[in-house]
Motif scaffolding. Sequence first.
Motif, PDB file in Angstrom:
ATOM      1  N   ASP A 169      30.653 120.938   5.898  1.00  0.00           N
ATOM      2  CA  ASP A 169      31.060 121.187   7.284  1.00  0.00           C
ATOM      3  C   ASP A 169      32.215 120.243   7.616  1.00  0.00           C
ATOM      4  O   ASP A 169      32.100 119.017   7.412  1.00  0.00           O
ATOM      5  N   TYR A 170      33.312 120.804   8.132  1.00  0.00           N
ATOM      6  CA  TYR A 170      34.455 119.974   8.526  1.00  0.00           C
ATOM      7  C   TYR A 170      34.815 120.297   9.969  1.00  0.00           C
ATOM      8  O   TYR A 170      34.908 121.464  10.352  1.00  0.00           O
ATOM      9  N   HIS A 171      35.007 119.255  10.752  1.00  0.00           N
ATOM     10  CA  HIS A 171      35.368 119.443  12.155  1.00  0.00           C
ATOM     11  C   HIS A 171      36.386 118.376  12.540  1.00  0.00           C
ATOM     12  O   HIS A 171      36.179 117.190  12.284  1.00  0.00           O
ATOM     13  N   GLN A 172      37.498 118.803  13.135  1.00  0.00           N
ATOM     14  CA  GLN A 172      38.537 117.886  13.601  1.00  0.00           C
ATOM     15  C   GLN A 172      38.564 117.895  15.119  1.00  0.00           C
ATOM     16  O   GLN A 172      38.425 118.952  15.752  1.00  0.00           O
ATOM     17  N   PHE A 173      38.747 116.731  15.728  1.00  0.00           N
ATOM     18  CA  PHE A 173      38.720 116.652  17.189  1.00  0.00           C
ATOM     19  C   PHE A 173      39.601 115.497  17.659  1.00  0.00           C
ATOM     20  O   PHE A 173      39.900 114.564  16.897  1.00  0.00           O
ATOM     21  N   ASN A 174      40.023 115.584  18.901  1.00  0.00           N
ATOM     22  CA  ASN A 174      40.810 114.514  19.505  1.00  0.00           C
ATOM     23  C   ASN A 174      39.912 113.349  19.887  1.00  0.00           C
ATOM     24  O   ASN A 174      38.759 113.548  20.304  1.00  0.00           O
ATOM     25  N   LEU A 175      40.445 112.149  19.769  1.00  0.00           N
ATOM     26  CA  LEU A 175      39.708 110.953  20.163  1.00  0.00           C
ATOM     27  C   LEU A 175      40.111 110.534  21.572  1.00  0.00           C
ATOM     28  O   LEU A 175      41.233 110.798  22.013  1.00  0.00           O
ATOM     29  N   LYS A 176      39.196 109.874  22.248  1.00  0.00           N
ATOM     30  CA  LYS A 176      39.491 109.248  23.526  1.00  0.00           C
ATOM     31  C   LYS A 176      39.027 107.802  23.476  1.00  0.00           C
ATOM     32  O   LYS A 176      38.006 107.490  22.842  1.00  0.00           O
ATOM     33  N   GLN A 177      39.802 106.949  24.091  1.00  0.00           N
ATOM     34  CA  GLN A 177      39.414 105.540  24.111  1.00  0.00           C
ATOM     35  C   GLN A 177      38.047 105.405  24.777  1.00  0.00           C
ATOM     36  O   GLN A 177      37.802 105.967  25.850  1.00  0.00           O
TER      37      GLN A 177
END
Length: 574
Positions: A169-177
């Motif tokens: 399973d691969y999932h990419q997402f934006n990070l938030k501080q």
Amino acid sequence: MTNDSQLKISYGQAFIAPDKNSVRSTMSVKIPEGSALAAKGIAAVVADSTWRNVIAKQAAETCTRGFLADYYATPDNWDVKTSATKVLSALNSWLFSQGKNVANGNYISSFSAVVLKGRQGHLFHMGDTLVFRLRGGEFEQVSREHTNFMGGYRYPSRALGLDPSVDIDYHQFNLKQGDIFLFTTQAAKGTLVASDYVQLIRQYAADLNQACDQILHTACEKASARGYSSTHFCFQLARVDLLPDEQGESIADAFGALPVPNDMNVGEELDGYRIEEVLNKSAMSCIYRVRDKHTGRQMVLKAPAPQLAMRKDFIRQFIMQQWVVERVNSPYVAKIVDASRPRNSLYYLREYVDGRTLTEWIAQNPNTDLRRMIDLIEQMVKAIRALHRRDILCQGLHPDNILVDQMGMIKLIDFASCAVPGAVDLPSPLVIAKMVGFSSYTAPEYRLSREPNANADQFSLAAIAYWMLTGQKVYVDQMDSLHSRADISRLEYMPSFQYNPMIPVWLDGALRRALQPNPELRYRRLSEFIYDLKKPNPHYIKETQMPLAERSPLVFWKGLSGVLLLLLLLSLMH
């Protein structure tokens, strides 16, 4: 000097197990420094085996240690997904093969990893390990459990070592501080609920190790109250404290912004390195032989030319030279030396090699036998292959950039044109080559503005070999006339044995193939080229027995045209 816009995280851990032999889960976080942080990011992992024995511990530890070691060893021009999936596939194959040789147990382990790079997060998951994310007031599970129920028990339906191939399973997402990731295992299910985690994390947010301890303590209490086993818990928290700026953190940024040093002369010092000899000063760089005042060690110091201080493209490329080549480990490539003290100016150090350039060596050894020449060429092949194994193109091969030391060993010493195709933070190889400039050993595709590949280095290497064996440059005076692909077909190869009758025809055949103007017609691998230089290839011997019209149509028709022209002139005279 550090970059304030680098990605920064905090993390904490806590676990419990009855004894070291029954540990079935492991967790780890790796925060690299310098260029590796920009190139590969930060990795946090958790692994949990299906067995409660020594093999289970080995399986989980192999997953965590193996992934972290191999992921950071992958080429830096690979993206996160490519690097991680290739490493996990190789790890799965090894675990599966080992498991077939075990009678009581297996090497199967659930595994989850989150790689934080720049402003992006990347989740890699298989099995029933658990990863949650706390963002503001939202607490969500970001990993999907792969489980089956058999005989009243729960088993992973996907895991490392379970099958010959693995579905990741691969999932990419934006990070938030402020994002907080919680890693744990199935053992924690049925103890704490989402509100428990959120309350404890917020209450002890100042110290994530303490937060993990409190989560563990509460989980053990609730497990005991409900009659669950409380002897196999592990919890890991990772919080994003600082994100790089919007344009992203480049590899060059990791080295900091240092001033370019002024021109230096013998006797002057820079950061404790005394200038003992000025080796070269050019429009692009200044190279000095220096001695460390503290250790007495001799080294070579290379700095950008002072006039380039305001040229950001050249400075960026100079910074990349060290980053690119310090990843190469070969006795035929001069090693980059780590500075023992903080640098106050922009430069890098490499090992000092007591030797002569190949140009000087050839001039001083004009009667070197063919076997010795082939030995030097083979060493150059090994140097280039060491670069290619790290996905680095040399591009700047030239006899003046190659040293022959006192033991007769080749050392590649100049990396100004080195490039990594496909690297996000680096200019393309063609851009770098044009920036540095072409030579008579440069492959023809550069002059046609075609992006090169490893075969371009093969051409340059063969061009140097041709010069070593004949004293002449291949395609001399023809390269400057290249303006289109059609011009390539007009390049005329002069057989090397016409300059040096000691060269056998089969060896010339190997040179001719490596020097093909069309890169697709050259050798597929450098190993094939050096093999044909050392051992007669029957194909090239057979070629010499073919009619000239088949062997070299261009030479045949030029010769025939010349004969016909001569006959025409004679007929007109009479």
